[in-house]
Scaffold this motif. Structure first.
Motif, short mmCIF file in Angstrom:
data_model
loop_
_atom_site.label_atom_id
_atom_site.label_comp_id
_atom_site.label_asym_id
_atom_site.label_seq_id
_atom_site.Cartn_x
_atom_site.Cartn_y
_atom_site.Cartn_z
N ASP A 115 16.96 4.15 1.23
CA ASP A 115 16.33 3.40 0.13
C ASP A 115 14.82 3.61 0.16
O ASP A 115 14.04 2.72 -0.12
N TYR A 116 14.42 4.79 0.57
CA TYR A 116 13.01 5.17 0.60
C TYR A 116 12.94 6.64 0.21
O TYR A 116 13.97 7.32 0.13
N ALA A 117 11.73 7.11 -0.04
CA ALA A 117 11.58 8.51 -0.47
C ALA A 117 11.58 9.42 0.75
O ALA A 117 11.00 9.09 1.80
N ILE B 180 3.98 9.27 0.07
CA ILE B 180 5.28 9.34 -0.62
C ILE B 180 5.86 7.95 -0.77
O ILE B 180 6.37 7.57 -1.82
N ASN B 181 5.75 7.17 0.29
CA ASN B 181 6.45 5.89 0.28
C ASN B 181 5.60 4.69 -0.10
O ASN B 181 6.14 3.66 -0.50
N PHE B 182 4.29 4.80 -0.01
CA PHE B 182 3.48 3.63 -0.33
C PHE B 182 2.54 3.84 -1.51
O PHE B 182 1.84 2.93 -1.93
N PHE B 183 2.50 5.06 -2.06
CA PHE B 183 1.71 5.33 -3.26
C PHE B 183 2.57 6.00 -4.33
O PHE B 183 2.07 6.38 -5.38
N THR C 129 -4.74 1.71 9.24
CA THR C 129 -3.61 2.43 8.63
C THR C 129 -2.99 3.37 9.66
O THR C 129 -1.77 3.43 9.84
N LEU C 130 -3.89 4.10 10.33
CA LEU C 130 -3.38 5.08 11.30
C LEU C 130 -2.62 4.40 12.43
O LEU C 130 -1.57 4.87 12.86
N ARG D 221 13.77 -2.18 6.70
CA ARG D 221 13.72 -3.56 7.21
C ARG D 221 13.06 -3.63 8.58
O ARG D 221 13.00 -4.67 9.20
N SER D 222 12.52 -2.51 9.03
CA SER D 222 11.93 -2.49 10.37
C SER D 222 10.54 -3.14 10.36
O SER D 222 9.85 -3.16 9.34
N PRO D 223 10.12 -3.66 11.52
CA PRO D 223 8.80 -4.31 11.59
C PRO D 223 7.67 -3.35 11.22
O PRO D 223 6.72 -3.72 10.53
N ALA D 224 7.77 -2.09 11.67
CA ALA D 224 6.68 -1.15 11.40
C ALA D 224 6.55 -0.89 9.89
O ALA D 224 5.45 -0.78 9.36
N TRP D 225 7.69 -0.79 9.20
CA TRP D 225 7.65 -0.57 7.75
C TRP D 225 7.00 -1.78 7.06
O TRP D 225 6.14 -1.64 6.18
N HIS D 226 7.43 -2.97 7.48
CA HIS D 226 6.87 -4.20 6.88
C HIS D 226 5.38 -4.29 7.07
O HIS D 226 4.64 -4.64 6.15
N ALA D 227 4.93 -3.96 8.26
CA ALA D 227 3.49 -4.02 8.54
C ALA D 227 2.73 -3.05 7.63
O ALA D 227 1.67 -3.38 7.10
N LEU D 228 3.32 -1.88 7.42
CA LEU D 228 2.66 -0.90 6.54
C LEU D 228 2.63 -1.40 5.10
O LEU D 228 1.62 -1.24 4.40
N ALA D 229 3.74 -2.00 4.67
CA ALA D 229 3.79 -2.49 3.29
C ALA D 229 2.73 -3.57 3.07
O ALA D 229 2.03 -3.59 2.05
N GLN D 230 2.60 -4.47 4.05
CA GLN D 230 1.59 -5.53 3.92
C GLN D 230 0.19 -4.94 3.91
O GLN D 230 -0.69 -5.34 3.14
N HIS D 231 -0.01 -3.97 4.79
CA HIS D 231 -1.32 -3.33 4.87
C HIS D 231 -1.65 -2.62 3.56
O HIS D 231 -2.78 -2.70 3.06
N ARG D 232 -0.67 -1.97 2.98
CA ARG D 232 -0.89 -1.27 1.71
C ARG D 232 -1.33 -2.26 0.63
O ARG D 232 -2.27 -2.00 -0.13
N ALA D 233 -0.65 -3.42 0.61
CA ALA D 233 -1.01 -4.44 -0.38
C ALA D 233 -2.43 -4.93 -0.14
O ALA D 233 -3.22 -5.12 -1.07
N ALA D 234 -2.77 -5.11 1.13
CA ALA D 234 -4.11 -5.62 1.45
C ALA D 234 -5.19 -4.59 1.10
O ALA D 234 -6.30 -4.97 0.69
N LEU D 235 -4.88 -3.35 1.23
CA LEU D 235 -5.88 -2.32 0.91
C LEU D 235 -6.20 -2.29 -0.59
O LEU D 235 -7.33 -1.99 -0.98
N GLY D 236 -5.21 -2.63 -1.40
CA GLY D 236 -5.41 -2.65 -2.85
C GLY D 236 -5.97 -1.33 -3.34
O GLY D 236 -5.43 -0.26 -3.05
N ASP D 237 -7.09 -1.43 -4.08
CA ASP D 237 -7.67 -0.22 -4.66
C ASP D 237 -8.81 0.32 -3.81
O ASP D 237 -9.80 0.83 -4.34
N VAL D 238 -8.71 0.17 -2.54
CA VAL D 238 -9.81 0.63 -1.67
C VAL D 238 -10.21 2.05 -2.06
O VAL D 238 -9.35 2.88 -2.38
#
Ligand code: F6P
Length: 559
Positions: free
Chosen positions: A367-369, A323-326, A59-60, A6-23
């Motif tokens: 609740d994460y890997a 591990i956590n976003f793919f 991402t970095l 539920r942390s802001p940094a995790w949320h930002a990564l999750a959004q970024h992962r979605a935005a990257l899609g199939d890059v």
């Protein structure tokens, strides 16, 4: 939801992962001609190319924000300064102190531990010099020819891996054997190859209570005495490495022959302590010191480099990303260096025993890997075994390719072929091969219809991430830095995942049940306590065991 998810940094990564899609990495390389320069780093003699990963500068930056949110620097400094970061065992974690040869104090619970560390190092040097120079002799006056390390887990995997990795630095007249498994085959096969008068046993166990090690050590001692050696000769042929002096004495090893270490050295982090005695016997104390110096150079890098240029931190964050976003549950380590053939096995304990946890340090379910399954085999062998799945399987398997730019054996074209394969694999995994490219490569093929049908089979999706870790040459110093790199990567991931990387409660239940079952073998009426599967297996063993070989004496093992 956990604090982390539920942390802001995790949320930002999750959004970024979605935005990257199939890059695609192909596109990322096409967009940035200097991607290799932008995504590579060098430290302590190790070069890391992490450009073949599914990540951008953004991402970095987001991963670094996660690291800062996790307070990596504070935790790192707490570990280096001797605070009890192993919270469930209430212990300091100070393998880094074992590698610090500067004249500085390191205090654990108010006591400077460095004088004791230096005293053990002096004792190790005296002893290993004597054995290597033939001054320390067996009870009959003969030189020691074979060293048998008896230990398991951290008291085996690290020293064994390093002795194999540094084989080209090994003493020419000493043979090294490692007995870990309680399976009698392991020790029986080693005892067949050695002679009591010229063998030195190193019994390595932090706790000196590990059943496998004590069973093997007792078998070795019985075999030794059955050769006709007097009890007093044990002092010439058995030494112990342990934190547990009373247990060493109870076993019958003279405390003068004990090499001590301390509870603030974790088993899987212990090769830098007296657990490294077989290493020092094998390659000499100066090379052991070079190994330690390499690790210390990586420690300084980890302690001082900004997170953005910090190699262990970068590797840890990339691992976390997959591990956590793919959903990547495993991590391959492929050393393109035959001397490192035991490195994956060593890393399995380091990583999986450290980070295979499902509750955080406060005891809350995550609740994460957390830690991935770590596996691997040396290149190029793996290419002809499991690489098919890396290229075309359904799972995403991030991989570390470890490569040494110079070889100890410059024979004909071997090294060029090895490195070409290593680089080609990372390129192939990244680029893949599209259906159009496959089709183009098939024009002129006599049998185009069949070729067309084969297109899906011959297409490579690519976009499979790899890190390439380059050492100039495998030597004690670079090996030390490599090991420390992974130790700190594992530590960093543990901090990010809010887990205690330094306990291993997960191994206890099996140990306890094994004792219970072993007791049941002797008193079958206790067998009833078990489920029907375990019960059935025990019964079957009890019925069939007598049909196999009868229990051998240690004399017959030796013959
Ligand atoms: O079973 C796990 C473990 O406790 C490891 O952490 C350790 O490296 C190994 O057993 C061996 O322990 P010891 O050195 O105390 O014999």
């Amino acid at each position: 939801m956990s604090i982390l998810t539920r942390s802001p940094a995790w949320h930002a990564l999750a959004q970024h992962r979605a935005a990257l899609g199939d890059v695609s990495m192909r596109d990322l390389f096409a967009q940035d001609a200097a991607r290799f320069d932008h995504f590579s780093v060098e430290a302590a003699g190790i070069f890391l190319d992490y450009s073949k990963n599914i990540l951008t500068t953004e991402t970095l930056a987001l991963l670094m924000a996660l690291a800062r949110q996790a307070d990596i620097e504070t935790w790192r400094d707490a570990m280096f300064s001797g605070q009890h970061v192993n919270c469930t065992e209430d212990r300091a974690v100070l393998h880094v102190a074992l590698r610090d040869r500067r004249d500085v104090a390191t205090t654990v619970d108010g006591e400077d531990v460095m004088p004791a560390v230096r005293a053990v190092l002096r004792k190790m040097r005296r002893f290993t010099d004597q054995v290597r120079d033939g001054v320390w002799r067996g009870h009959g006056g003969q030189r020691i020819r074979d060293v048998v390390n008896i230990g398991i887990g951290g008291s085996d995997l690290g020293p064994h891996m390093v002795c194999d990795a540094l084989e080209s630095y090994a003493h020419p007249d000493l043979n090294f054997h490692f007995v870990s498994n309680v399976d009698s085959t392991h020790i029986a096969e080693v005892l067949k190859r050695v002679r009591p008068e010229t063998t030195l046993f190193v019994v390595s166990s932090k706790t000196f209570t590990t059943r496998e090690t004590l069973i093997n050590a007792n078998t070795a001692r019985a075999w030794f005495l059955q050769s006709g050696a007097p009890e007093a000769a044990i002092a010439r042929h058995f030494v112990a490495v342990s934190t547990n002096t009373p247990a060493v004495q109870a076993f019958g090893i003279d405390p003068a022959n004990q090499f001590e270490f301390w509870d603030w050295v974790g088993g899987r982090y212990s090769l830098w302590s007296a657990i490294g005695l077989p290493i020092a016997l094998c390659v000499g104390m100066d090379n052991f010191e070079a190994l330690v110096a390499g690790a210390h150079a990586m420690d300084r890098h980890f302690a001082e480099a900004p997170l953005e240029r910090n190699m262990p931190v970068i590797l840890a964050l990339i691992g976390h990303w997959y591990i956590n976003f793919f959903g990547a549950g495993t991590h391959l380590v492929a050393p393109y260096e035959q001397y490192l053939h035991r490195f994956p096995a060593y890393l399995q304990q380091l990583d999986m025993e450290s980070n295979g946890k499902c509750v955080d340090r406060d005891g809350a379910r995550v609740d994460y890997a957390t830690g991935p399954v770590v596996w691997g085999a040396p290149g190029t062998n793996g290419q002809h075994a499991f690489f098919q799945l890396l290229h075309q399987g359904t799972a995403l398997i991030p991989a570390d390719f470890i490569v040494c730019l110079q070889t100890h054996h410059p024979l004909a074209v071997h090294h060029d072929a090895l490195l070409a394969n290593c680089f080609a694999q990372t390129e192939a995994l990244m680029r893949g091969m599209t259906a159009d490219e496959v089709a183009a490569s098939l024009t002129g093929d006599a049998c185009l219809i069949d070729a067309h049908a084969l297109l899906p089979h011959r297409t490579f999706g690519g976009n499979r991430p790899t890190n390439t870790i380059c050492l100039d040459k495998l030597d004690p110093r670079s090996l030390g830095a490599l090991i420390a790199l992974y130790e700190h990567k594992v530590f960093t991931q543990g901090v990010i995942w809010r887990i205690n990387s330094f306990d291993q409660w997960g191994v206890e239940l099996g140990k306890r049940l094994a004792l219970h079952i072993e007791a049941a073998f002797a008193s079958p009426e206790q067998v009833a306590d078990h489920d029907s599967s375990t019960h059935g297996l025990i019964r079957r063993y009890l019925r069939r065991a007598s049909g196999g070989a009868s229990v051998q004496s240690t004399e017959s093992i030796a013959s």
